[in-house]
Design an enzyme around this catalytic site. Sequence first.
Site, PDB file in Angstrom:
ATOM      1  N   SER A 124     -20.476 -24.132   0.789  1.00 27.22           N
ATOM      2  CA  SER A 124     -21.888 -24.001   1.123  1.00 27.22           C
ATOM      3  C   SER A 124     -22.403 -25.298   1.736  1.00 27.22           C
ATOM      4  CB  SER A 124     -22.703 -23.671  -0.130  1.00 27.22           C
ATOM      5  OG  SER A 124     -22.248 -22.497  -0.751  1.00 27.22           O
TER       6      SER A 124
ATOM      7  N   SER B 145     -12.910 -25.343  -3.594  1.00 26.72           N
ATOM      8  CA  SER B 145     -12.102 -24.135  -3.412  1.00 26.72           C
ATOM      9  C   SER B 145     -11.224 -24.225  -2.162  1.00 26.72           C
ATOM     10  CB  SER B 145     -12.993 -22.902  -3.304  1.00 26.72           C
ATOM     11  OG  SER B 145     -13.679 -22.669  -4.512  1.00 26.72           O
TER      12      SER B 145
ATOM     13  N   GLU C 208     -22.479 -27.530 -12.847  1.00 20.22           N
ATOM     14  CA  GLU C 208     -22.683 -26.398 -11.940  1.00 20.22           C
ATOM     15  C   GLU C 208     -22.862 -25.105 -12.718  1.00 20.22           C
ATOM     16  OE1 GLU C 208     -20.542 -24.338  -8.048  1.00 20.22           O
ATOM     17  OE2 GLU C 208     -19.380 -25.657  -9.358  1.00 20.22           O
TER      18      GLU C 208
ATOM     19  N   GLU D  88     -14.508 -13.416 -15.415  1.00 23.38           N
ATOM     20  CA  GLU D  88     -13.291 -13.309 -16.215  1.00 23.38           C
ATOM     21  C   GLU D  88     -12.837 -14.680 -16.718  1.00 23.38           C
ATOM     22  OE1 GLU D  88     -13.855  -9.763 -13.870  1.00 23.38           O
ATOM     23  OE2 GLU D  88     -13.808 -11.872 -13.298  1.00 23.38           O
TER      24      GLU D  88
ATOM     25  N   GLN E 198     -19.854 -29.270  -1.350  1.00 27.53           N
ATOM     26  CA  GLN E 198     -18.745 -29.373  -2.307  1.00 27.53           C
ATOM     27  C   GLN E 198     -17.468 -28.806  -1.715  1.00 27.53           C
ATOM     28  OE1 GLN E 198     -17.753 -26.565  -5.752  1.00 27.53           O
ATOM     29  NE2 GLN E 198     -19.082 -28.051  -6.760  1.00 27.53           N
ATOM     30  N   GLY E 199     -16.395 -29.565  -1.725  1.00 24.90           N
ATOM     31  CA  GLY E 199     -15.109 -29.123  -1.208  1.00 24.90           C
ATOM     32  C   GLY E 199     -14.089 -28.983  -2.321  1.00 24.90           C
TER      33      GLY E 199
END
Length: 397
Positions: free
Chosen positions: A166, A134, A249, A380, A131-132
Amino acid sequence: MTERDYGVPLAPSDRIFRDEVRDFLAAALTPELRSREGGESGRLDRMRTWQSRLHEAGLAAISWPTEFGGRSATPVQQLIFNAEMASAHAPEPINRSAINQLGPTIIQWGSDEQRSHYLPRILSAEDVWCQGFSEPEAGSDLASLKTRAIIDGDELVITGQKVWTSKAQYANKIYLLVRTDPAAPPHDGISYVLADLAVEGIEVRPIRQITGDAEFNEIFFDNVRVPLAGVLGPLNEGWRVAKSTLGYERVGQSRTHRIERRLAILTSMAREPNALSDNGLDDEYVADQLVRFSAQVEALRQIAAQATAAGVRGVSPGPEASVAKLLTSEVDQAMANFGLDLAGPAGSLLPGSPGAAKKGNVAKSYLLMRAATFGAGTSEIQRNVIAEKLLGLPRDP
């Protein structure tokens, strides 16, 4: 494992499914697949082999609709599957995130051509995905991403950087978010792209973690050409598509599997003399901690069941996904802390150290779980979503 362990009554069809899963595990889950030997290459081989066996048995993605290679499993059957896998200490499939996150997103948003091409290859692990999302300045504030894609004929030309990715060190495919309309507001002008990872212009660099491993990576894109047909969902509306992926997710079906397995390991450690007590489960403090964890894991099972039912109907998980993510990450972290307490001084020793508890996996789990409340959206952020979407409180300024 009894019906009481599932927390729900079983219909005759559920018992048949349970027996099928147990028979499969008895035949397919060999001691070699349970092993933790062989380092990273051994782990990857076991994960790939395990997914192959799940796929051959029709169990790789039981919550997917049958027309896409799944079983249209009921929520109860998903609970059974997760509980049996955890109880047997089964490894994860190598395409875990693609099965649980990308696959349902393609089912929901993909064209017929995309579904027929990508879904079978996810199940067989012919394609392994990372997964790209962030970026260095777009973690929790994902909509501020800067990786851009310019349309050139029937291609996108991508330039930018992703981080904390990852599986990029062994994946051959990536699903990523890119900005295709820089003039649009932050949540608009983003597209969701399915791309080959092993093409010219892509560089993968490992990131060394506190454990000494390099499970994460940063990825650099330098004028990488991707077919425009790789856009999933409408062009410039990738934020809507990404919200589906993030919902899947955060619910984390696979995390339920993992957290159930961690609870089973802790219970086994607690039954034996340990650093907290020589009385095993008769110790009041130890028993109280395990009961609390058991209740929280059961709550996660129920949330996961609701999300599975929604996924089978083709509906994205709602804000309850943030409840699941918040509870999962904080319970996972607390359980890793408790494992260190049970193990005592030997729990602080890493793999390869003489006398390390559980061959060093207690210490490794403790260190890995420091990041549990950050990945897939910080605690948060999840509390803000819960406050605004479920409790109706005003937005955090």
